[in-house]
Write an enzyme that holds these catalytic residues in place. Sequence first.
Site, PDB file in Angstrom:
ATOM      1  N   ALA A  64       0.852  -1.180   0.000  1.00 36.55           N
ATOM      2  CA  ALA A  64       0.000   0.000   0.000  1.00 36.55           C
ATOM      3  C   ALA A  64       0.895   1.240   0.000  1.00 36.55           C
ATOM      4  O   ALA A  64       2.026   1.195   0.485  1.00 36.55           O
ATOM      5  CB  ALA A  64      -0.895  -0.014   1.232  1.00 36.55           C
ATOM      6  N   GLY A 107       0.737  -5.137   0.789  1.00 39.01           N
ATOM      7  CA  GLY A 107      -0.380  -5.278  -0.141  1.00 39.01           C
ATOM      8  C   GLY A 107       0.043  -5.897  -1.471  1.00 39.01           C
ATOM      9  O   GLY A 107      -0.788  -6.469  -2.183  1.00 39.01           O
TER      10      GLY A 107
HETATM   11  C1  HXC Z   1       5.015   4.598  -1.003  1.00 39.83           C
HETATM   12  C2  HXC Z   1       6.995   3.718  -1.761  1.00 39.83           C
HETATM   13  C3  HXC Z   1       6.636   2.444  -1.247  1.00 39.83           C
HETATM   14  C4  HXC Z   1       5.376   2.312  -0.589  1.00 39.83           C
HETATM   15  C5  HXC Z   1       8.566   2.305  -2.169  1.00 39.83           C
HETATM   16  N1  HXC Z   1       8.201   3.571  -2.319  1.00 39.83           N
HETATM   17  N2  HXC Z   1       7.652   1.593  -1.516  1.00 39.83           N
HETATM   18  N3  HXC Z   1       6.184   4.775  -1.638  1.00 39.83           N
HETATM   19  N4  HXC Z   1       4.615   3.425  -0.503  1.00 39.83           N
HETATM   20  N5  HXC Z   1       4.937   1.155  -0.110  1.00 39.83           N
HETATM   21  C6  HXC Z   1       8.922   4.681  -2.952  1.00 39.83           C
HETATM   22  C7  HXC Z   1      10.021   5.209  -2.078  1.00 39.83           C
HETATM   23  O1  HXC Z   1       9.519   6.122  -1.144  1.00 39.83           O
HETATM   24  C8  HXC Z   1      10.923   5.855  -3.096  1.00 39.83           C
HETATM   25  O2  HXC Z   1      10.393   7.101  -3.457  1.00 39.83           O
HETATM   26  C9  HXC Z   1      10.781   4.923  -4.312  1.00 39.83           C
HETATM   27  O3  HXC Z   1       9.578   4.206  -4.124  1.00 39.83           O
HETATM   28  C10 HXC Z   1      11.903   3.926  -4.414  1.00 39.83           C
HETATM   29  O4  HXC Z   1      12.012   3.261  -3.173  1.00 39.83           O
HETATM   30  P1  HXC Z   1      13.412   2.943  -2.485  1.00 39.83           P
HETATM   31  O5  HXC Z   1      13.134   2.600  -1.082  1.00 39.83           O
HETATM   32  O6  HXC Z   1      14.377   4.051  -2.734  1.00 39.83           O
HETATM   33  O7  HXC Z   1      13.858   1.679  -3.342  1.00 39.83           O
HETATM   34  P2  HXC Z   1      14.708   0.402  -2.907  1.00 39.83           P
HETATM   35  O8  HXC Z   1      15.922   0.814  -2.154  1.00 39.83           O
HETATM   36  O9  HXC Z   1      14.859  -0.402  -4.150  1.00 39.83           O
HETATM   37  O10 HXC Z   1      13.772  -0.404  -1.855  1.00 39.83           O
HETATM   38  C11 HXC Z   1      12.594  -0.972  -2.326  1.00 39.83           C
HETATM   39  C12 HXC Z   1      11.728  -1.442  -1.138  1.00 39.83           C
HETATM   40  C13 HXC Z   1      11.485  -0.250  -0.164  1.00 39.83           C
HETATM   41  C14 HXC Z   1      12.449  -2.575  -0.369  1.00 39.83           C
HETATM   42  C15 HXC Z   1      10.446  -1.973  -1.717  1.00 39.83           C
HETATM   43  O11 HXC Z   1      11.047   0.863  -0.916  1.00 39.83           O
HETATM   44  C16 HXC Z   1      10.475  -0.526   0.892  1.00 39.83           C
HETATM   45  O12 HXC Z   1      10.777  -1.156   1.913  1.00 39.83           O
HETATM   46  N6  HXC Z   1       9.247  -0.060   0.684  1.00 39.83           N
HETATM   47  C17 HXC Z   1       8.163  -0.174   1.682  1.00 39.83           C
HETATM   48  C18 HXC Z   1       7.579  -1.563   1.696  1.00 39.83           C
HETATM   49  C19 HXC Z   1       6.467  -1.706   2.740  1.00 39.83           C
HETATM   50  O13 HXC Z   1       6.656  -1.403   3.932  1.00 39.83           O
HETATM   51  N7  HXC Z   1       5.296  -2.153   2.280  1.00 39.83           N
HETATM   52  C20 HXC Z   1       4.106  -2.353   3.147  1.00 39.83           C
HETATM   53  C21 HXC Z   1       3.208  -1.143   3.083  1.00 39.83           C
HETATM   54  S1  HXC Z   1       1.792  -1.337   4.096  1.00 39.83           S
HETATM   55  P3  HXC Z   1      11.323   8.414  -3.647  1.00 39.83           P
HETATM   56  O14 HXC Z   1      10.332   9.502  -3.860  1.00 39.83           O
HETATM   57  O15 HXC Z   1      12.149   8.548  -2.412  1.00 39.83           O
HETATM   58  O16 HXC Z   1      12.142   8.097  -4.862  1.00 39.83           O
HETATM   59  C22 HXC Z   1       0.756  -2.351   3.260  1.00 39.83           C
HETATM   60  C23 HXC Z   1      -0.551  -2.823   3.881  1.00 39.83           C
HETATM   61  C24 HXC Z   1      -1.407  -1.799   4.495  1.00 39.83           C
HETATM   62  O17 HXC Z   1       1.006  -2.769   2.186  1.00 39.83           O
HETATM   63  C25 HXC Z   1      -2.619  -2.473   5.129  1.00 39.83           C
HETATM   64  C26 HXC Z   1      -3.544  -1.512   5.807  1.00 39.83           C
HETATM   65  C27 HXC Z   1      -4.733  -2.158   6.476  1.00 39.83           C
END
Ligand code: HXC
Length: 256
Positions: A64, A107
């Site tokens: 998400a 997600g």
């Molecule tokens: C918003 C995101 C994002 C996310 C990545 N980006 N994941 N933006 N939401 N989930 C954005 C970063 O902010 C960044 O933007 C760009 O994408 C590239 O990400 P990096 O981190 O620089 O890339 P990398 O080093 O390759 O790492 C990739 C990654 C990491 C391992 C996927 O981005 C990460 O850990 N993302 C979060 C994953 C996460 O926690 N997902 C769960 C979300 S909660 P900029 O602008 O800086 O370039 C969910 C459920 C919710 O899914 C349920 C509610 C009930």
Amino acid sequence: MSLVVLEHPAEHVALLRLNRPEARNALSPELRAELRSHFLSLSEERAIRAIIVTGDRKAFAAGADIRSMVSIGPAEMMRRGDDLNWGAIRHCPKPVIAAVNGYALGGGCELAMHADIIVAGEGALFGQPEVKLGIMPGAGGTQRLARAVGRYRAMLMLLTGQPITAREAYEAGLVSKITPDEDTVPEAIAIARAIAAMPPLAVAEIKQVLHAGLDAPLDTALMLERRAAYLLFDSFDKREAMTAFLEKRSATFSGT
Ligand code: HXC
């Protein structure tokens, strides 16, 4: 620019490509709405017999969109009605194949688990890192994951937020098939074509009975299976398939 791109890589096959590469295909509300509307229309389109969902080489979907969640509360979460988006995929009667490369997190992992078949590139990573954000999965990440990999492996993933590799996911039963990264989408297309060549009514019944039966007591599930199996004896395609076998020719299916 569309956040979800619709392609038709083969006859009867639709491919939905998530298209937010700059955000690792994070599932923003806008992207989810597009995905939902594609699923609703593809579900109704008779010519479509299999649907592939994919991302890009770096990410299937990184979950998400955190930016869209950082400052909202539960009422706004409810107002967004995200379950309607997931429901469009969950209730899709056509087989759905996830072609996963790179990150399938949160997600994104839940989206993959909405599919009926998961094809993963060797470099794919599956995980539910929500705990690190102080939240938890809300679209099947505790339930589907535990049903797929078993409660102990699921608990480890959910409580640590650590992802597993495609190989580990395959061995745990979360992935149907592993491929080299460059072959993930072609393999998904090959599977979709194979399914599209099958009689559509039989395909639809198998999908529905497998899912519904897994959540029912065994006797009820076996009754569901029997009823659906008998029902298919009324289809034109059953007659055509069996006759074609006996006449040593290939069958032509009409979905009737
Ligand atoms: C918003 C995101 C994002 C996310 C990545 N980006 N994941 N933006 N939401 N989930 C954005 C970063 O902010 C960044 O933007 C760009 O994408 C590239 O990400 P990096 O981190 O620089 O890339 P990398 O080093 O390759 O790492 C990739 C990654 C990491 C391992 C996927 O981005 C990460 O850990 N993302 C979060 C994953 C996460 O926690 N997902 C769960 C979300 S909660 P900029 O602008 O800086 O370039 C969910 C459920 C919710 O899914 C349920 C509610 C009930």
